[in-house]
Design an enzyme around this catalytic site. Structure first.
Site, PDB file in Angstrom:
ATOM      1  N   TYR A 149       0.747  -1.064  -0.128  1.00 12.05           N
ATOM      2  CA  TYR A 149       0.113   0.098   0.094  1.00 12.05           C
ATOM      3  C   TYR A 149       0.760   1.169  -0.079  1.00 12.05           C
ATOM      4  CZ  TYR A 149      -3.776  -3.241   1.921  1.00 12.05           C
ATOM      5  OH  TYR A 149      -4.461  -4.397   2.005  1.00 12.05           O
ATOM      6  N   ASP A 191      -5.092  -5.812  10.709  1.00 18.09           N
ATOM      7  CA  ASP A 191      -3.887  -6.439  11.278  1.00 18.09           C
ATOM      8  C   ASP A 191      -4.224  -7.671  11.835  1.00 18.09           C
ATOM      9  OD1 ASP A 191      -1.421  -6.715  12.109  1.00 18.09           O
ATOM     10  OD2 ASP A 191      -1.085  -4.333  12.936  1.00 18.09           O
ATOM     11  N   PHE A 192      -4.262  -8.617  11.353  1.00 19.95           N
ATOM     12  CA  PHE A 192      -4.802  -9.908  12.232  1.00 19.95           C
ATOM     13  C   PHE A 192      -3.562 -10.358  13.137  1.00 19.95           C
ATOM     14  CE2 PHE A 192      -4.766 -10.732   7.585  1.00 19.95           C
ATOM     15  CZ  PHE A 192      -3.166 -11.052   7.426  1.00 19.95           C
ATOM     16  N   HIS A 210      -0.560 -17.162   1.913  1.00 25.05           N
ATOM     17  CA  HIS A 210       0.192 -17.404   0.880  1.00 25.05           C
ATOM     18  C   HIS A 210       1.245 -16.066   0.918  1.00 25.05           C
ATOM     19  CE1 HIS A 210      -2.418 -15.729  -2.214  1.00 25.05           C
ATOM     20  NE2 HIS A 210      -2.051 -14.502  -1.646  1.00 25.05           N
ATOM     21  N   ASP A 211       0.791 -15.034   1.678  1.00 25.13           N
ATOM     22  CA  ASP A 211       1.748 -13.988   1.680  1.00 25.13           C
ATOM     23  C   ASP A 211       2.762 -13.754   2.900  1.00 25.13           C
ATOM     24  OD1 ASP A 211       0.232 -12.196   0.017  1.00 25.13           O
ATOM     25  OD2 ASP A 211      -1.032 -11.449   1.329  1.00 25.13           O
TER      26      ASP A 211
END
Length: 398
Positions: A149, A191-192, A210-211
């Protein structure tokens, strides 16, 4: 340039692969210039002169681009009075025009402006084994999503691209399993790693793991497991690689994994790799199903009833309480004063939709010796589309 018209099939295949970037740029340029929007909205076919005048582009370049789109089956053309007229196709109206019902326009623009630059750094990413944010865009790679971002405009493009991709892949992914048993569903975002997780019976992690590297995935899944109530679950949606013994593939998942190397800290994983991650976090019975897209759905459950410490008093329910229990159950042998603790064993029940649980005299005597009360010698469970609920006979208040 390599010629795809060569008689040697191996050379033709090489030429097709080597020219793939040209095909991508034709699609990207026509999307950016508004070719597909213009023809989708036009009342009839248009010639190249009319299209170039409307778009403000050169006549020669426009004609070349339109003809390339015709050869790629993105547009159709026909001769009419010595002119060539161009019109939209069903593919273009559905997926390429801005107003298409499954438009991928923002995804294509994001691919053209951001992902294409990453792919130009592939050799360097393979050498270094890390993402290329700094080299491609001049921004630090940490924290990861601050790099993704990197501006408000870039964040909006990224989110619009994800929304469009999910619009195509989402319905198949969410219908892979019957999710009606989960009243509260959370599609996890934000923001987990730090924010409190909401109350939910099912957490969806769509293209999240997958990140991230394995240690971060393990940390996140442990948080989700703690937030899940007994009997809750996690639903993963990921591109899944073939197991090592089966050979490499499938190609879409492999290409996505290369993109993840370029852009993130993670990678695509095999089915066994995903199973290991959810099992290490405490989830049970992982089940994988295809979704009709590059993504595979994995559903894994938290144990229905965690062991209670000796100081924890048993819960009490009034006779009006409706208590959720797993589909396919029977009374737990150490029933602590209530009829709502069950093992996952398939019972037999009639067509009436009512499951009757009978308690023998011996079982009631054993419970009495332990200072516990069974509700009665018969408990009724109503079976519904969402599972089974206790609807009668609970323990008397003490």
């Amino acid at each position: 340039m390599l010629s795809a018209a060569h008689e040697d099939p191996a050379y033709r295949l090489l030429a097709q692969h080597a020219s793939g970037f040209m095909v991508s740029q034709v699609v990207f340029a026509a999307t950016e210039l508004g070719v597909f929007d213009l023809l989708a909205e036009a009342p009839g076919p248009l010639d190249a002169a009319a299209i170039s005048a409307e778009l403000g582009t050169s006549a020669h370049g426009t004609e070349l681009l339109l003809d390339a789109c015709v050869c790629l089956q993105l547009l159709e053309s026909e001769g009419h009075g010595g002119r060539v007229l161009y019109r939209s196709t069903e593919l273009a109206r559905t997926y390429l025009a801005r107003a298409g019902p499954k438009s991928q326009r923002n995804l294509l623009l994001y691919s053209a402006g951001t992902l294409y630059r990453f792919w130009g750094r592939l050799a360097q990413a393979v050498r270094e084994g890390r993402n290329q944010h700094l080299e491609a865009f001049g921004v630090p790679a940490q924290p990861l999503f601050a790099a993704i971002y990197r501006s408000e405009a870039e964040q909006l493009r990224f989110m619009a691209a994800l929304q469009e991709a999910w619009g195509v892949a989402g319905p198949g992914a969410l219908s892979a399993f019957d999710l009606s048993r989960f009243p509260r569903i959370c599609d996890l975002g934000g923001d987990f790693f730090r924010d409190p997780l909401p109350d939910a019976d099912l957490f969806i992690l769509a293209r999240v793991l997958h990140d991230w590297a394995d240690d971060a995935c393990a940390r996140l899944l442990r948080r989700v497991h703690r937030a899940c109530p007994p009997g809750g679950a996690v639903l993963l949606l990921e591109a899944v690689l073939a197991e090592a013994e089966a050979g490499p593939g499938p190609l879409p998942a492999l290409l996505l994994s290369l993109l993840l190397l370029l852009q993130t800290e993670g990678r695509a994983r095999s089915a066994s790799g995903l199973r290991r991650l959810v099992a290490a976090a405490g989830f049970r019975e992982p089940e994988l199903r295809g979704t009709g897209s590059v993504y595979t759905a994995l559903l894994a459950r938290k144990a229905a009833h965690a062991r209670r410490g000796p100081s924890t008093p048993p819960p009490r329910f009034s006779s009006a309480a409706r208590v959720r229990v797993p589909r396919g159950s029977r009374p737990h042998p150490d029933l602590p004063g209530t009829c709502v603790y069950f093992q996952e064993v398939v019972p037999s029940f009639g067509d009436s939709g009512i499951l009757h649980l009978s308690f023998s005299a011996r079982r009631r005597e054993e419970a009495a010796r332990r200072g516990r009360l069974l509700p009665s010698n018969r408990v009724s469970i109503r079976v519904s589309a969402l599972g089974m609920f206790v609807t009668a006979a609970s323990p008397r208040p003490r």
